[in-house]
Design an enzyme around this catalytic site. Sequence first.
Site, PDB file in Angstrom:
ATOM      1  N   HIS A 121     -30.890   2.891  33.899  1.00 40.31           N
ATOM      2  CA  HIS A 121     -31.309   4.290  33.994  1.00 40.31           C
ATOM      3  C   HIS A 121     -32.764   4.373  34.459  1.00 40.31           C
ATOM      4  CE1 HIS A 121     -27.700   5.484  31.808  1.00 40.31           C
ATOM      5  NE2 HIS A 121     -28.009   6.743  32.045  1.00 40.31           N
ATOM      6  N   HIS A 160     -32.376   0.551  24.503  1.00 33.92           N
ATOM      7  CA  HIS A 160     -33.261  -0.339  25.244  1.00 33.92           C
ATOM      8  C   HIS A 160     -34.533  -0.624  24.468  1.00 33.92           C
ATOM      9  CE1 HIS A 160     -31.139  -0.754  28.995  1.00 33.92           C
ATOM     10  NE2 HIS A 160     -30.895   0.546  28.982  1.00 33.92           N
TER      11      HIS A 160
END
Length: 185
Positions: A121, A160
Site C-alpha cells: 500500500h 505493518h
Amino acid sequence: MSSFDLENLGVQRINPIVRFDLAFSLFCLEHRFASQVGLFSRAVSHSGDGHLYAAIALIAWVADSTIGSLFLACGLISFVIELPIYWVAKNSFRRRRPHDLSSRLTNFIEPSDKYSMPSGHTAAATIMAVLTCAFFPSLAVIAVVWASLIALSRILLGVHFFSDIVAGVMLGLASSFIAMAMVGV
C-alpha cells in the site's frame, strides 16, 4: 514504552531496528483509543487499495490528454516494476505482521497476503504521490499528505512495522523514478 513485555517475544538481543519496530507497533496498537484510530485508519487505508489509482489516471487524462497520457504511462511502468519486486520481497523476507505477535492486539483488517515486508500500500501510494508531484505540482501537498496517511494507517492497523513502511517508500520512489526516466520525464 508499551505495557507489553518485549522479553516475552524472545527479543533480548535482537537487531535494534527490529526492536524499534516491535516497540513502535505495540505503542501504536495498545492504547485506549486504538479502536477509534483503527476505524479511521481502515478508511484511509482502503483509499490505497488501488481502485482510486485508475480514477486518478482517468481524471488526469481528461484534464490534459498529453500530460495525462504521460502520467498513465509512468504509472503503468512504475507498477510493472514495483509489483514483481514487492512479491519477491514479501515471499523472501516472510516477515510476520505485528498483529500476529500478540493475541492482545486487534486485527482491524484482513491483509491480502500473509507477510509484511515491504508495505505494498505504501509503495503504491508513494508511486502515485511522486507522479502527481511530477505531473501536477499544484497537487503535491495533497498527494504527499495522502500517501503519508496511507503509510501511517498501515502501522495503526497492525499490519505493518515502521521498517516495512520505509521499505515500501523506497520501493515506490525507485519504481516511479525509473519509470519517469524510461519515459523521458
